[in-house]
Design a protein around this motif. Sequence first.
Motif, PDB file in Angstrom:
ATOM      1  N   TRP A  55       0.845  -1.204   0.000  1.00  0.00           N
ATOM      2  CA  TRP A  55       0.000   0.000   0.000  1.00  0.00           C
ATOM      3  C   TRP A  55       0.874   1.246   0.000  1.00  0.00           C
ATOM      4  N   THR A  56       1.826   1.223  -0.927  1.00  0.00           N
ATOM      5  CA  THR A  56       2.749   2.353  -1.047  1.00  0.00           C
ATOM      6  C   THR A  56       2.303   3.327  -2.151  1.00  0.00           C
ATOM      7  N   MET A  57       1.265   2.950  -2.904  1.00  0.00           N
ATOM      8  CA  MET A  57       0.841   3.814  -4.024  1.00  0.00           C
ATOM      9  C   MET A  57       0.214   5.116  -3.516  1.00  0.00           C
ATOM     10  N   GLU A  58       0.197   6.120  -4.431  1.00  0.00           N
ATOM     11  CA  GLU A  58      -0.289   7.450  -4.056  1.00  0.00           C
ATOM     12  C   GLU A  58      -1.743   7.395  -3.556  1.00  0.00           C
ATOM     13  N   GLY A  59      -1.970   7.990  -2.431  1.00  0.00           N
ATOM     14  CA  GLY A  59      -3.344   8.097  -1.908  1.00  0.00           C
ATOM     15  C   GLY A  59      -3.723   6.997  -0.924  1.00  0.00           C
TER      16      GLY A  59
ATOM     17  N   ALA B 150      -3.555   8.086   2.764  1.00  0.00           N
ATOM     18  CA  ALA B 150      -4.568   9.113   3.048  1.00  0.00           C
ATOM     19  C   ALA B 150      -5.966   8.490   3.093  1.00  0.00           C
ATOM     20  N   LEU B 151      -6.250   7.568   2.169  1.00  0.00           N
ATOM     21  CA  LEU B 151      -7.564   6.911   2.166  1.00  0.00           C
ATOM     22  C   LEU B 151      -7.763   6.127   3.462  1.00  0.00           C
ATOM     23  N   MET B 152      -6.725   5.380   3.850  1.00  0.00           N
ATOM     24  CA  MET B 152      -6.828   4.593   5.083  1.00  0.00           C
ATOM     25  C   MET B 152      -7.018   5.518   6.285  1.00  0.00           C
ATOM     26  N   HIS B 153      -6.250   6.607   6.297  1.00  0.00           N
ATOM     27  CA  HIS B 153      -6.306   7.536   7.416  1.00  0.00           C
ATOM     28  C   HIS B 153      -7.706   8.147   7.559  1.00  0.00           C
ATOM     29  N   HIS B 154      -8.306   8.527   6.433  1.00  0.00           N
ATOM     30  CA  HIS B 154      -9.603   9.209   6.505  1.00  0.00           C
ATOM     31  C   HIS B 154     -10.793   8.263   6.613  1.00  0.00           C
TER      32      HIS B 154
ATOM     33  N   TRP C  38      -6.873   0.086  -7.118  1.00  0.00           N
ATOM     34  CA  TRP C  38      -5.709   0.827  -7.614  1.00  0.00           C
ATOM     35  C   TRP C  38      -5.452   0.418  -9.059  1.00  0.00           C
ATOM     36  N   ASP C  39      -5.470   1.423  -9.971  1.00  0.00           N
ATOM     37  CA  ASP C  39      -5.263   1.139 -11.393  1.00  0.00           C
ATOM     38  C   ASP C  39      -3.854   1.573 -11.772  1.00  0.00           C
ATOM     39  N   GLU C  40      -3.009   0.555 -11.977  1.00  0.00           N
ATOM     40  CA  GLU C  40      -1.595   0.785 -12.255  1.00  0.00           C
ATOM     41  C   GLU C  40      -1.401   1.640 -13.504  1.00  0.00           C
ATOM     42  N   SER C  41      -2.214   1.380 -14.554  1.00  0.00           N
ATOM     43  CA  SER C  41      -1.944   2.026 -15.843  1.00  0.00           C
ATOM     44  C   SER C  41      -2.216   3.534 -15.799  1.00  0.00           C
ATOM     45  N   SER C  42      -3.220   3.969 -15.018  1.00  0.00           N
ATOM     46  CA  SER C  42      -3.496   5.415 -14.951  1.00  0.00           C
ATOM     47  C   SER C  42      -2.942   6.033 -13.666  1.00  0.00           C
TER      48      SER C  42
ATOM     49  N   GLY D 126     -14.667   0.249  -7.904  1.00  0.00           N
ATOM     50  CA  GLY D 126     -15.012  -1.130  -8.266  1.00  0.00           C
ATOM     51  C   GLY D 126     -16.463  -1.437  -7.965  1.00  0.00           C
ATOM     52  N   ARG D 127     -16.998  -0.802  -6.925  1.00  0.00           N
ATOM     53  CA  ARG D 127     -18.406  -1.008  -6.553  1.00  0.00           C
ATOM     54  C   ARG D 127     -18.891   0.239  -5.825  1.00  0.00           C
ATOM     55  N   LEU D 128     -20.060   0.727  -6.185  1.00  0.00           N
ATOM     56  CA  LEU D 128     -20.683   1.800  -5.407  1.00  0.00           C
ATOM     57  C   LEU D 128     -21.087   1.209  -4.068  1.00  0.00           C
ATOM     58  N   GLY D 129     -21.085   2.052  -3.034  1.00  0.00           N
ATOM     59  CA  GLY D 129     -21.417   1.505  -1.720  1.00  0.00           C
ATOM     60  C   GLY D 129     -21.753   2.580  -0.723  1.00  0.00           C
ATOM     61  N   ALA D 130     -21.411   2.319   0.536  1.00  0.00           N
ATOM     62  CA  ALA D 130     -21.832   3.180   1.646  1.00  0.00           C
ATOM     63  C   ALA D 130     -21.130   4.536   1.668  1.00  0.00           C
ATOM     64  N   LEU D 131     -20.060   4.696   0.891  1.00  0.00           N
ATOM     65  CA  LEU D 131     -19.405   6.007   0.772  1.00  0.00           C
ATOM     66  C   LEU D 131     -19.592   6.493  -0.665  1.00  0.00           C
ATOM     67  N   ALA D 132     -20.058   7.739  -0.804  1.00  0.00           N
ATOM     68  CA  ALA D 132     -20.290   8.284  -2.149  1.00  0.00           C
ATOM     69  C   ALA D 132     -18.963   8.535  -2.857  1.00  0.00           C
ATOM     70  N   ALA D 133     -18.928   8.358  -4.173  1.00  0.00           N
ATOM     71  CA  ALA D 133     -17.702   8.591  -4.955  1.00  0.00           C
ATOM     72  C   ALA D 133     -17.148   9.987  -4.695  1.00  0.00           C
ATOM     73  N   GLU D 134     -18.059  10.956  -4.571  1.00  0.00           N
ATOM     74  CA  GLU D 134     -17.648  12.360  -4.368  1.00  0.00           C
ATOM     75  C   GLU D 134     -16.861  12.546  -3.072  1.00  0.00           C
ATOM     76  N   SER D 135     -17.095  11.658  -2.091  1.00  0.00           N
ATOM     77  CA  SER D 135     -16.447  11.856  -0.783  1.00  0.00           C
ATOM     78  C   SER D 135     -14.932  11.646  -0.847  1.00  0.00           C
ATOM     79  N   PHE D 136     -14.440  11.051  -1.941  1.00  0.00           N
ATOM     80  CA  PHE D 136     -12.992  10.838  -2.068  1.00  0.00           C
ATOM     81  C   PHE D 136     -12.292  12.017  -2.744  1.00  0.00           C
ATOM     82  N   GLY D 137     -13.086  12.941  -3.304  1.00  0.00           N
ATOM     83  CA  GLY D 137     -12.550  14.050  -4.107  1.00  0.00           C
ATOM     84  C   GLY D 137     -11.527  14.881  -3.362  1.00  0.00           C
ATOM     85  N   THR D 138     -11.846  15.283  -2.139  1.00  0.00           N
ATOM     86  CA  THR D 138     -10.918  16.180  -1.432  1.00  0.00           C
ATOM     87  C   THR D 138      -9.648  15.443  -1.006  1.00  0.00           C
ATOM     88  N   ILE D 139      -9.732  14.158  -0.753  1.00  0.00           N
ATOM     89  CA  ILE D 139      -8.566  13.391  -0.305  1.00  0.00           C
ATOM     90  C   ILE D 139      -7.644  13.085  -1.494  1.00  0.00           C
ATOM     91  N   LEU D 140      -8.263  12.669  -2.621  1.00  0.00           N
ATOM     92  CA  LEU D 140      -7.451  12.230  -3.769  1.00  0.00           C
ATOM     93  C   LEU D 140      -7.160  13.360  -4.757  1.00  0.00           C
TER      94      LEU D 140
END
Length: 311
Positions: free
Chosen positions: A68-72, A75-79, A172-176, A182-196
């Motif tokens: 889990w050394t990739m960018e973000g 921060a994702l784990m922390h938040h 984590w998508d290596e190419s981009s 991968g799946r919509l769920g209990a956290l909205a996609a938008e909620s990752f915007g400020t972190i990532l």
Amino acid sequence: MSVNLAKTLWLLQNHQVVAIPTETVYGLAASIFSPQAIERVFAIKSRPRANPLIIHIANKEQLTFASWTMEGARALMHHFWPGPLTLVLPLKQTLSSCITSNLPTVAVRMPNHSLCRHLLEKSGPVVAPSANPSGKPSPTSAQHVIDDYNGSIPVLNGGICTSGVESTILIWDESSSKWKLGRLGALAAESFGTILGYVPELALKGEQAVCPGQHWRHYAPNAKLYPLQANVSASAVIGFSNKIYSKFPVKLILGSVHNPHECLNHLYQCLREIDKRAIDCGLVDMDFPDTGLWATLRERLTKAMSNSASH
Ligand code: TXA
Ligand code: MG
């Protein structure tokens, strides 16, 4: 049958399967070190073998099997940990191939449920798919698990799940060099915007979802469901507390049309209720927004209806 924490630990250590609570839905748990218990999980759920499992951990020290050394990642784990976020990470250490369905990646999450975390601290990592039989609505209470398997599976009762819908999966998508949904769920996609610094897009391979679990039929009750607008005749409606559905003798209420969290929280209960009442056809009010957590509700209801599409 209900079991306490000590018995749950004993069962997991002795290659058995136990249903455990999380803040999202109940999971069918087996130790990651017991291939025979993991086999039982697939058999109990009638789950396709090509559908890999999520590993549940109590703390980051238990995350020895993935990188889990990739960018973000930090921060994702922390938040969002503990919480309803699953991360799909590159495997660092070989795990039983039945966990990962032979993929080079593994899905991990840290649930935000105190009894579950107490258990995981003592048991170590466990796999836990949603405890429903494959294709059916997920369980959000111990009683749902008892109903689904006629009491034959031991259940650790941790009350009613507070999210009521599965974790959001980020891959984590290596190419981009970006995280994808991968799946919509209990956290909205938008909620990752400020972190990532960006809102993750859906992870697709051609037209297909990257997440294997997205390919199968899901969340469907036995009742046939159609959108309200389809104008099919039915005795039941699934809808919102602040709308009037005078034509329908049975109204199954998700919650307020201003509160997607409340609606997701009652979603599986409503889908189960329709079968409990032996209703064979129901209509679903799909007139709600598309943004934030509403997207998760739309996706789940669309899947619940998809079984009825050809009828
Ligand atoms: O909230 C949740 O995530 C619940 C609770 C019990 O923790 N668990 C859950 O597990 O929803 P399950 O097995 O019902 O769904 C796991 C999803 C499946 O769609 C599976 O394909 C996907 O995670 N998955 C697992 N490993 C993967 C991987 N390496 N790459 C892509 N998708 C993966
Ligand atoms: Mg599931």
